[in-house]
Each structure stands twice: as C-alpha cells, then as structure tokens.
Design an enzyme around this catalytic site. Structure first.
Site, mmCIF file in Angstrom:
data_model
loop_
_atom_site.group_PDB
_atom_site.id
_atom_site.type_symbol
_atom_site.label_atom_id
_atom_site.label_comp_id
_atom_site.label_asym_id
_atom_site.label_seq_id
_atom_site.Cartn_x
_atom_site.Cartn_y
_atom_site.Cartn_z
ATOM 1 N N LYS A 34 -8.593 -3.605 12.957
ATOM 2 C CA LYS A 34 -7.547 -3.093 13.490
ATOM 3 C C LYS A 34 -7.158 -3.821 14.932
ATOM 4 C CE LYS A 34 -6.360 -0.474 9.914
ATOM 5 N NZ LYS A 34 -5.019 -0.921 9.304
ATOM 6 N N GLY A 47 0.853 -1.225 0.180
ATOM 7 C CA GLY A 47 0.064 0.120 0.032
ATOM 8 C C GLY A 47 0.809 1.252 0.053
ATOM 9 N N ARG A 59 0.590 5.826 -1.676
ATOM 10 C CA ARG A 59 0.029 7.088 -1.244
ATOM 11 C C ARG A 59 0.047 7.277 0.209
ATOM 12 N NH1 ARG A 59 -5.602 5.963 -1.513
ATOM 13 N NH2 ARG A 59 -6.121 4.329 -2.778
ATOM 14 N N GLY A 117 8.247 -0.238 -7.984
ATOM 15 C CA GLY A 117 7.046 -0.482 -7.782
ATOM 16 C C GLY A 117 6.551 -1.778 -8.317
ATOM 17 N N ASN A 134 1.246 -2.194 5.165
ATOM 18 C CA ASN A 134 0.558 -1.239 5.715
ATOM 19 C C ASN A 134 -0.620 -0.939 4.711
ATOM 20 O OD1 ASN A 134 0.524 2.218 5.913
ATOM 21 N ND2 ASN A 134 0.301 1.825 3.432
ATOM 22 N N GLY A 158 12.209 7.098 -5.582
ATOM 23 C CA GLY A 158 13.477 6.416 -5.499
ATOM 24 C C GLY A 158 13.334 4.917 -5.259
ATOM 25 N N ILE A 173 -4.565 11.113 10.743
ATOM 26 C CA ILE A 173 -3.471 11.586 9.824
ATOM 27 C C ILE A 173 -4.198 12.099 8.626
ATOM 28 C CG2 ILE A 173 -1.291 10.957 8.892
ATOM 29 C CD1 ILE A 173 -1.429 10.419 11.878
ATOM 30 N N VAL A 200 -3.431 -7.342 -1.575
ATOM 31 C CA VAL A 200 -2.985 -8.092 -0.251
ATOM 32 C C VAL A 200 -4.100 -9.183 -0.038
ATOM 33 C CG1 VAL A 200 -1.378 -6.411 0.584
ATOM 34 C CG2 VAL A 200 -3.800 -6.365 1.323
ATOM 35 N N TYR A 253 -14.202 -1.738 11.290
ATOM 36 C CA TYR A 253 -12.954 -1.232 10.863
ATOM 37 C C TYR A 253 -12.003 -1.431 12.419
ATOM 38 C CZ TYR A 253 -8.679 2.057 10.143
ATOM 39 O OH TYR A 253 -7.608 2.715 10.051
HETATM 40 P P1 NDP Z 1 -4.529 5.756 1.967
HETATM 41 O O1 NDP Z 1 -6.062 5.486 1.800
HETATM 42 O O2 NDP Z 1 -4.084 7.215 1.841
HETATM 43 O O3 NDP Z 1 -3.658 4.651 1.263
HETATM 44 C C1 NDP Z 1 -4.041 3.143 1.408
HETATM 45 C C2 NDP Z 1 -3.167 2.319 0.812
HETATM 46 O O4 NDP Z 1 -3.499 1.008 0.607
HETATM 47 C C3 NDP Z 1 -2.748 2.723 -0.949
HETATM 48 O O5 NDP Z 1 -1.549 2.629 -1.244
HETATM 49 C C4 NDP Z 1 -3.719 1.396 -1.557
HETATM 50 O O6 NDP Z 1 -3.232 1.501 -2.743
HETATM 51 C C5 NDP Z 1 -3.543 0.230 -0.588
HETATM 52 N N1 NDP Z 1 -4.378 -0.693 -0.699
HETATM 53 C C6 NDP Z 1 -5.709 -0.624 -0.398
HETATM 54 N N2 NDP Z 1 -6.482 -1.850 -0.310
HETATM 55 C C7 NDP Z 1 -5.317 -2.477 -0.925
HETATM 56 C C8 NDP Z 1 -5.204 -3.924 -1.477
HETATM 57 N N3 NDP Z 1 -6.557 -4.736 -1.198
HETATM 58 N N4 NDP Z 1 -4.111 -4.628 -1.652
HETATM 59 C C9 NDP Z 1 -3.012 -3.623 -1.936
HETATM 60 N N5 NDP Z 1 -3.152 -2.483 -1.512
HETATM 61 C C10 NDP Z 1 -4.043 -1.735 -0.945
HETATM 62 O O7 NDP Z 1 -4.440 5.392 3.674
HETATM 63 P P2 NDP Z 1 -3.302 5.713 4.696
HETATM 64 O O8 NDP Z 1 -1.977 6.129 4.075
HETATM 65 O O9 NDP Z 1 -4.133 6.740 5.356
HETATM 66 O O10 NDP Z 1 -3.432 4.581 5.573
HETATM 67 C C11 NDP Z 1 -2.386 3.567 5.622
HETATM 68 C C12 NDP Z 1 -2.582 2.633 6.928
HETATM 69 O O11 NDP Z 1 -2.504 3.229 7.828
HETATM 70 C C13 NDP Z 1 -3.818 1.688 6.444
HETATM 71 O O12 NDP Z 1 -3.689 0.420 6.983
HETATM 72 C C14 NDP Z 1 -4.950 2.487 7.562
HETATM 73 O O13 NDP Z 1 -5.762 1.914 8.064
HETATM 74 C C15 NDP Z 1 -3.775 2.947 8.519
HETATM 75 N N6 NDP Z 1 -4.236 3.878 9.373
HETATM 76 C C16 NDP Z 1 -4.317 5.213 8.760
HETATM 77 C C17 NDP Z 1 -4.881 6.339 9.637
HETATM 78 C C18 NDP Z 1 -5.254 7.626 9.083
HETATM 79 O O14 NDP Z 1 -5.862 8.522 9.844
HETATM 80 N N7 NDP Z 1 -4.780 7.800 7.835
HETATM 81 C C19 NDP Z 1 -5.096 6.145 11.085
HETATM 82 C C20 NDP Z 1 -4.743 4.881 11.339
HETATM 83 C C21 NDP Z 1 -4.380 3.864 10.685
HETATM 84 P P3 NDP Z 1 -3.614 1.424 -4.263
HETATM 85 O O15 NDP Z 1 -5.246 1.985 -3.849
HETATM 86 O O16 NDP Z 1 -3.038 2.333 -5.190
HETATM 87 O O17 NDP Z 1 -4.212 -0.226 -4.620
#
Ligand code: NDP
Length: 242
Positions: free
Chosen positions: A154, A13, A16, A54, A85, A51, A183, A59, A150
């Site tokens: 978690k 993940g 972003r 990808g 992540n 850098g 965040i 997952v 959710y």
């Molecule tokens: P984003 O929504 O910004 O990014 C989520 C990432 O997960 C993307 O890169 C997406 O990639 C990837 N993703 C989603 N589903 C799948 C899948 N089935 N297989 C592979 N990749 C997947 O989320 P955040 O950066 O905010 O969150 C990252 C982690 O942190 C998560 O686990 C979230 O639950 C946790 N978290 C975030 C919080 C927050 O406030 N932001 C708070 C607490 C925990 P793509 O879409 O390109 O496939």
C-alpha cells in the site's frame, strides 16, 4: 450533490465493499459506470444492483487490464474516471511470511494498480483530461505489526499516485489516493470483535468506517470540485492515525 453526468467511469474490484459503494456513488452522481471483478457472473450481478455494467477482469493480468480499459474507452468514446480499487489483504508475522503471500499481494495490489493506472493514462491522454483514484491504506502510511507485506504494497500504491500525478499533471490528468482506516467490508470481516473494538476505541470518531464513507471521498476526488487536487493521499479513517 456532485454532478458527474456525461462522465464515463471504470471501477476495478467493484463486486463488493468499497468498490461497489464507489460504483453506486458514481452512478448516483450521473456517471456511466463499468465495474469489474474476477468472476463475470459476480461482476454482472453486482453491477446490476447499482445500475452499472459489469465485466470480468483479473488486475494481475496486464494484457487483460489493457484490453478492458481500451474496450470501455472505445465503447463509450472516452474514459473520464478510473478507480483502481481491486486489492487483497492477508496478515502474516515477519517470520511466517511465505513467498506465495508476497507474490499474490504484490501482483494484485502493486502490479494490479500499476497496470490499471497505466492503461487509464493511455486512454485519457488522447483527450488530455481525466481523474484516477487508487486505494492506499493507513497501514501503508504508518505500518502495522503482522501486515508488513500489505503495508509495503500500500506504500507502493500511494507512491504510484504521487509519481503518476507528477507525470500526468501537464496532460490534464489528476491522480490521487485515498487511505482508508478500518472499514467494515469482507476484507476486515476476519478481524475479531476485540480487534474491531480496539480499533474503534483508538479512533477519535469512536467507530469503524463504512464503505459509503470512502466512496464519498472518492466521488469528491474524481469530480471537478477537486480540480486543483492531485498527488494527494487522503485519509478516510475517522482520525485513527492522529
Ligand atoms: P473487499 O475484499 O470487500 O473487496 C475487494 C474487491 O477486490 C472485490 O471486488 C474483489 O473482486 C476485487 N479483487 C480482489 N483481487 C482481485 C484481482 N486480482 N483482480 C480483480 N479484482 C480483484 O475489499 P474492500 O472493499 O475492503 O477494499 C477495497 C480496497 O480498499 C482494497 O484495495 C483494500 O486494500 C483497500 N482498503 C480497504 C480497507 C478496509 O478496511 N476495508 C482499509 C484500507 C484500504 P472479486 O473477488 O469479485 O474478484
């Protein structure tokens, strides 16, 4: 500055938000980083921006996770760091929870993390060293109205870290979790300005967090500076749960 030169890292993940910030932080510390996302072009574009390299990976697909993790370890001769992540968050009040939401959330957040930790452990056991970080949440530790599914997912993630840490410690593999607060990423972009202000107001530091701040905590946990830390769930929440 944490030195991760010579280390090979995989961040799921990573296209972003926290994952991309983590990939950048690990690259800056000298690690060779592979990040993944569901779409290959998006993963490659994100990787190029920091850098890293990808790869496409969903997952929820256990076989694909195993193939990608084994492939990265084979290509680089080892795998030192894995950050599980990838995750999703969708709110629903108890009465509104649909089976599909349960399935998608649990297959991504719980099974996805489990597949990643399992494959990481297999790759690391050969060298008897490695560090894994999974993404829990303050919601999983403390609960949240409208986020029962959710929160359950978690809480499971935190216990994957604790259990895997117990199982893998003697093999030289550390497993920790970070539990971010609110965040500012795409995941929380749907929150209303009022909800954001309310969360910031409840936070002793008086603001929401940045992806880089979670990435810094992850970089610490995967580094040798955290060599006696395993099975922990580290809050990165500005004190929100106090
Ligand atoms: P984003 O929504 O910004 O990014 C989520 C990432 O997960 C993307 O890169 C997406 O990639 C990837 N993703 C989603 N589903 C799948 C899948 N089935 N297989 C592979 N990749 C997947 O989320 P955040 O950066 O905010 O969150 C990252 C982690 O942190 C998560 O686990 C979230 O639950 C946790 N978290 C975030 C919080 C927050 O406030 N932001 C708070 C607490 C925990 P793509 O879409 O390109 O496939």
């Amino acid at each position: 500055m944490t030195d991760l030169s010579g280390r090979v890292a995989l961040v799921t993940g990573g296209t972003r938000g926290i994952g991309l910030a983590t990939a950048r932080a690990l690259v800056e510390a000298g690690a060779t980083v592979v990040l993944t996302g569901r779409d290959e072009a998006r993963a490659k574009e994100a990787a190029a921006s920091v850098g890293a390299s990808g790869l496409a990976l969903d997952v929820t697909d256990a076989k694909a996770v195993s193939t990608v993790v084994r492939g990265v370890a084979k290509e680089h001769g080892k795998l030192d760091i894995v950050v599980a992540n990838a995750g999703i968050m969708e709110d629903a009040l108890l009465g509104m929870i649909k089976e599909e939401l349960v399935d998608t959330t649990l297959s991504t957040n719980v099974a996805g993390t489990l597949h990643t930790v399992q494959a990481a452990a297999r790759a690391m056991l050969r060298k008897k060293t490695g560090s894994i970080v999974v993404l829990a949440s303050i919601v999983g530790e403390h609960g949240s109205a409208g986020q029962t599914v959710y929160a359950a997912s978690k809480a499971a993630v935190a216990n994957i870290a604790r259990s895997a840490a117990k199982e893998l410690g003697r093999s030289g593999i550390r497993v920790n979790a970070v539990a971010p607060g609110v965040i500012e990423t795409d995941l929380t972009a749907g929150l209303s300005e009022d909800a954001k202000a309310e969360n910031a107001g409840k936070t002793p530091l008086g603001r929401l967090g940045r992806a880089e701040e979670v990435a810094n905590a992850i970089r610490f946990l995967v580094s040798d500076e955290a060599s006696f830390i395993t099975g922990q769930v580290l809050g990165v929440d500005g004190g929100l749960v106090l």
